[in-house]
Design a protein around this motif. Structure first.
Motif, PDB file in Angstrom:
ATOM      1  N   ALA A 178      -8.895 -16.585  23.148  1.00 39.22           N
ATOM      2  CA  ALA A 178      -8.913 -15.127  23.262  1.00 39.22           C
ATOM      3  C   ALA A 178      -9.021 -14.525  21.861  1.00 39.22           C
ATOM      4  CB  ALA A 178      -7.643 -14.641  23.949  1.00 39.22           C
ATOM      5  N   THR A 179      -9.362 -13.244  21.833  1.00 38.59           N
ATOM      6  CA  THR A 179      -9.367 -12.473  20.592  1.00 38.59           C
ATOM      7  C   THR A 179      -8.312 -11.380  20.737  1.00 38.59           C
ATOM      8  OG1 THR A 179     -11.710 -12.904  20.235  1.00 38.59           O
ATOM      9  CG2 THR A 179     -10.756 -11.046  19.048  1.00 38.59           C
ATOM     10  N   VAL A 180      -7.433 -11.280  19.751  1.00 39.96           N
ATOM     11  CA  VAL A 180      -6.351 -10.295  19.775  1.00 39.96           C
ATOM     12  C   VAL A 180      -6.446  -9.474  18.482  1.00 39.96           C
ATOM     13  CG1 VAL A 180      -3.855  -9.939  19.826  1.00 39.96           C
ATOM     14  CG2 VAL A 180      -4.873 -11.811  21.138  1.00 39.96           C
ATOM     15  N   THR A 181      -6.505  -8.158  18.643  1.00 36.30           N
ATOM     16  CA  THR A 181      -6.554  -7.268  17.474  1.00 36.30           C
ATOM     17  C   THR A 181      -5.365  -6.323  17.521  1.00 36.30           C
ATOM     18  OG1 THR A 181      -8.964  -7.358  17.456  1.00 36.30           O
ATOM     19  CG2 THR A 181      -7.931  -5.577  16.210  1.00 36.30           C
ATOM     20  N   PHE A 182      -4.593  -6.318  16.438  1.00 40.07           N
ATOM     21  CA  PHE A 182      -3.470  -5.408  16.287  1.00 40.07           C
ATOM     22  C   PHE A 182      -3.902  -4.273  15.369  1.00 40.07           C
ATOM     23  CE2 PHE A 182      -1.541  -9.649  16.790  1.00 40.07           C
ATOM     24  CZ  PHE A 182      -0.749  -9.418  17.911  1.00 40.07           C
ATOM     25  N   GLU A 183      -3.632  -3.028  15.787  1.00 42.25           N
ATOM     26  CA  GLU A 183      -3.896  -1.879  14.915  1.00 42.25           C
ATOM     27  C   GLU A 183      -2.557  -1.308  14.471  1.00 42.25           C
ATOM     28  OE1 GLU A 183      -5.701   2.607  15.109  1.00 42.25           O
ATOM     29  OE2 GLU A 183      -6.749   1.041  16.241  1.00 42.25           O
ATOM     30  N   HIS A 184      -2.395  -1.235  13.154  1.00 44.09           N
ATOM     31  CA  HIS A 184      -1.157  -0.709  12.572  1.00 44.09           C
ATOM     32  C   HIS A 184      -1.496   0.560  11.825  1.00 44.09           C
ATOM     33  CE1 HIS A 184       0.757  -4.561  13.453  1.00 44.09           C
ATOM     34  NE2 HIS A 184      -0.335  -5.143  12.992  1.00 44.09           N
ATOM     35  N   ASP A 185      -0.916   1.678  12.250  1.00 49.64           N
ATOM     36  CA  ASP A 185      -1.153   2.967  11.603  1.00 49.64           C
ATOM     37  C   ASP A 185       0.078   3.381  10.825  1.00 49.64           C
ATOM     38  OD1 ASP A 185      -3.675   3.119  12.808  1.00 49.64           O
ATOM     39  OD2 ASP A 185      -2.828   4.062  14.590  1.00 49.64           O
ATOM     40  N   SER A 186      -0.166   4.171   9.770  1.00 53.24           N
ATOM     41  CA  SER A 186       0.967   4.618   8.958  1.00 53.24           C
ATOM     42  C   SER A 186       1.633   5.811   9.567  1.00 53.24           C
ATOM     43  CB  SER A 186       0.511   4.942   7.538  1.00 53.24           C
ATOM     44  OG  SER A 186      -0.510   5.901   7.560  1.00 53.24           O
ATOM     45  N   GLY A 234      -9.309   4.209  10.722  1.00 47.85           N
ATOM     46  CA  GLY A 234      -8.858   5.604  10.709  1.00 47.85           C
ATOM     47  C   GLY A 234      -8.909   6.244   9.348  1.00 47.85           C
ATOM     48  N   ASN A 235     -10.040   6.129   8.642  1.00 51.96           N
ATOM     49  CA  ASN A 235     -10.189   6.705   7.302  1.00 51.96           C
ATOM     50  C   ASN A 235      -9.100   6.244   6.347  1.00 51.96           C
ATOM     51  OD1 ASN A 235     -12.542   8.171   7.932  1.00 51.96           O
ATOM     52  ND2 ASN A 235     -11.310   9.818   8.832  1.00 51.96           N
ATOM     53  N   GLY A 236      -8.692   4.995   6.491  1.00 55.80           N
ATOM     54  CA  GLY A 236      -7.689   4.421   5.596  1.00 55.80           C
ATOM     55  C   GLY A 236      -6.255   4.701   5.990  1.00 55.80           C
ATOM     56  N   MET A 237      -6.045   5.345   7.130  1.00 55.00           N
ATOM     57  CA  MET A 237      -4.685   5.678   7.553  1.00 55.00           C
ATOM     58  C   MET A 237      -3.998   4.531   8.297  1.00 55.00           C
ATOM     59  SD  MET A 237      -4.322   8.436   6.086  1.00 55.00           S
ATOM     60  CE  MET A 237      -2.656   8.716   6.591  1.00 55.00           C
ATOM     61  N   GLY A 238      -4.713   3.442   8.501  1.00 52.10           N
ATOM     62  CA  GLY A 238      -4.144   2.278   9.158  1.00 52.10           C
ATOM     63  C   GLY A 238      -5.006   1.067   8.886  1.00 52.10           C
ATOM     64  N   PHE A 239      -4.670  -0.051   9.510  1.00 50.45           N
ATOM     65  CA  PHE A 239      -5.476  -1.255   9.349  1.00 50.45           C
ATOM     66  C   PHE A 239      -5.386  -2.104  10.599  1.00 50.45           C
ATOM     67  CE2 PHE A 239      -1.303  -2.533   7.911  1.00 50.45           C
ATOM     68  CZ  PHE A 239      -1.161  -3.847   8.336  1.00 50.45           C
ATOM     69  N   PHE A 293       0.811  -1.220   0.000  1.00 47.63           N
ATOM     70  CA  PHE A 293       0.000   0.000   0.000  1.00 47.63           C
ATOM     71  C   PHE A 293       0.839   1.263   0.000  1.00 47.63           C
ATOM     72  CE2 PHE A 293      -3.267  -3.026   1.008  1.00 47.63           C
ATOM     73  CZ  PHE A 293      -4.395  -2.496   0.414  1.00 47.63           C
ATOM     74  N   GLN A 294       2.123   1.169   0.304  1.00 47.39           N
ATOM     75  CA  GLN A 294       3.013   2.331   0.266  1.00 47.39           C
ATOM     76  C   GLN A 294       3.673   2.473  -1.099  1.00 47.39           C
ATOM     77  OE1 GLN A 294       3.592   4.705   2.585  1.00 47.39           O
ATOM     78  NE2 GLN A 294       4.913   5.736   1.139  1.00 47.39           N
ATOM     79  N   GLY A 295       3.731   1.395  -1.854  1.00 53.22           N
ATOM     80  CA  GLY A 295       4.470   1.376  -3.111  1.00 53.22           C
ATOM     81  C   GLY A 295       4.000   2.401  -4.133  1.00 53.22           C
ATOM     82  N   GLY A 296       4.872   2.694  -5.041  1.00 56.38           N
ATOM     83  CA  GLY A 296       4.546   3.615  -6.134  1.00 56.38           C
ATOM     84  C   GLY A 296       4.562   5.063  -5.710  1.00 56.38           C
ATOM     85  N   LEU A 297       3.811   5.870  -6.458  1.00 54.78           N
ATOM     86  CA  LEU A 297       3.789   7.308  -6.212  1.00 54.78           C
ATOM     87  C   LEU A 297       2.602   7.743  -5.369  1.00 54.78           C
ATOM     88  CD1 LEU A 297       4.708   8.404  -9.849  1.00 54.78           C
ATOM     89  CD2 LEU A 297       6.215   8.267  -7.860  1.00 54.78           C
ATOM     90  N   THR A 298       1.805   6.828  -4.928  1.00 54.10           N
ATOM     91  CA  THR A 298       0.609   7.195  -4.171  1.00 54.10           C
ATOM     92  C   THR A 298       0.906   7.266  -2.674  1.00 54.10           C
ATOM     93  OG1 THR A 298      -0.053   4.886  -3.904  1.00 54.10           O
ATOM     94  CG2 THR A 298      -0.877   6.044  -5.844  1.00 54.10           C
ATOM     95  N   ALA A 299       0.109   8.058  -1.988  1.00 50.58           N
ATOM     96  CA  ALA A 299       0.211   8.112  -0.533  1.00 50.58           C
ATOM     97  C   ALA A 299      -0.397   6.833   0.041  1.00 50.58           C
ATOM     98  CB  ALA A 299      -0.542   9.328  -0.006  1.00 50.58           C
ATOM     99  N   ARG A 300       0.114   6.403   1.163  1.00 51.48           N
ATOM    100  CA  ARG A 300      -0.383   5.185   1.778  1.00 51.48           C
ATOM    101  C   ARG A 300      -1.844   5.371   2.203  1.00 51.48           C
ATOM    102  NH1 ARG A 300       3.048   2.297   6.385  1.00 51.48           N
ATOM    103  NH2 ARG A 300       4.568   3.304   5.094  1.00 51.48           N
ATOM    104  N   ASN A 301      -2.708   4.472   1.734  1.00 51.10           N
ATOM    105  CA  ASN A 301      -4.113   4.485   2.124  1.00 51.10           C
ATOM    106  C   ASN A 301      -4.610   3.047   2.076  1.00 51.10           C
ATOM    107  OD1 ASN A 301      -6.981   4.652   2.168  1.00 51.10           O
ATOM    108  ND2 ASN A 301      -6.819   6.790   1.541  1.00 51.10           N
ATOM    109  N   PHE A 302      -5.064   2.561   3.220  1.00 47.58           N
ATOM    110  CA  PHE A 302      -5.478   1.163   3.355  1.00 47.58           C
ATOM    111  C   PHE A 302      -6.984   0.979   3.149  1.00 47.58           C
ATOM    112  CE2 PHE A 302      -1.729   1.830   6.006  1.00 47.58           C
ATOM    113  CZ  PHE A 302      -0.891   0.832   5.552  1.00 47.58           C
ATOM    114  N   SER A 303      -7.681   1.977   2.610  1.00 46.03           N
ATOM    115  CA  SER A 303      -9.142   1.937   2.497  1.00 46.03           C
ATOM    116  C   SER A 303      -9.673   0.700   1.778  1.00 46.03           C
ATOM    117  CB  SER A 303      -9.669   3.191   1.789  1.00 46.03           C
ATOM    118  OG  SER A 303      -9.453   4.312   2.598  1.00 46.03           O
ATOM    119  N   GLY A 304      -8.983   0.203   0.801  1.00 46.94           N
ATOM    120  CA  GLY A 304      -9.473  -0.946   0.051  1.00 46.94           C
ATOM    121  C   GLY A 304      -9.061  -2.294   0.610  1.00 46.94           C
TER     122      GLY A 304
END
Length: 170
Positions: free
Chosen positions: A162-170, A102-107, A52-63
């Motif tokens: 258990a349930t474990v959720t990791f949040e990764h932000d850019s 976060g509006n696509g700023m993380g996942f 999602f960081q690759g290329g010339l685009t800004a990182r956005n995880f929305s899709g």
């Protein structure tokens, strides 16, 4: 009578040796589920971030979704079941769901049915921005993060998963 004692002592020692070897093998593989999950999570995060960081685009995880990550070959092969949308964990009935936040700023990577015995080790294995264990939000940078994770995991209680959720932000 001597024949019976001789046979029992001969085969008894072999049976005991076999049981000890099988116990050692079980312990070695049982403890590796947390390590396997940790490696898979780390690999997925690196692959997703790079993709999602690759290329010339800004990182956005929305899709981002499970099927998008699988189609882009971002998920380790050991986690796939072949249906194109399910990501499985190393524990019985354990699954992972990827979603933007976060509006696509993380996942997030939400792991279900994590063995409560492996929960704390697995939860501490990642450098996520935020962590949720059994519904309890935990800041991994907090000075009491380790004790909060241990309390939320509750290993040794009646709850076996258990349930474990990791949040990764850019």
């Amino acid at each position: 009578m001597d024949l019976i004692v001789s046979i029992l002592s001969k085969y008894g020692l072999q049976a005991l040796a076999l049981v000890l070897v099988m116990t050692g093998v079980y312990e070695a593989f049982h403890k590796s589920n947390s390590q396997t999950a940790s490696a898979w999570e780390s690999e997925m995060v690196a692959n997703i971030d790079g993709f999602f960081q690759g290329g010339l685009t800004a990182r956005n995880f929305s899709g981002l979704s499970n099927s998008v990550a699988i189609k882009a070959a971002l998920v380790p092969k050991g986690m796939l079941n072949g249906d194109g949308s399910t990501i499985k964990g190393p524990w019985p009935n354990s699954y992972v769901t990827l979603a933007p936040t976060g509006n696509g700023m993380g996942f997030t990577a939400n792991w279900t049915a994590v063995s409560s015995d492996d929960c704390a080790t697995f939860a501490r294995s990642q450098s996520a921005n935020m962590l949720t264990v059994n519904g309890k939000g935990i800041d991994p940078t907090s000075s009491n993060a380790a004790s909060s994770i241990a309390t939320a995991c509750s290993a040794g209680t009646s709850s076996s998963t258990a349930t474990v959720t990791f949040e990764h932000d850019s």
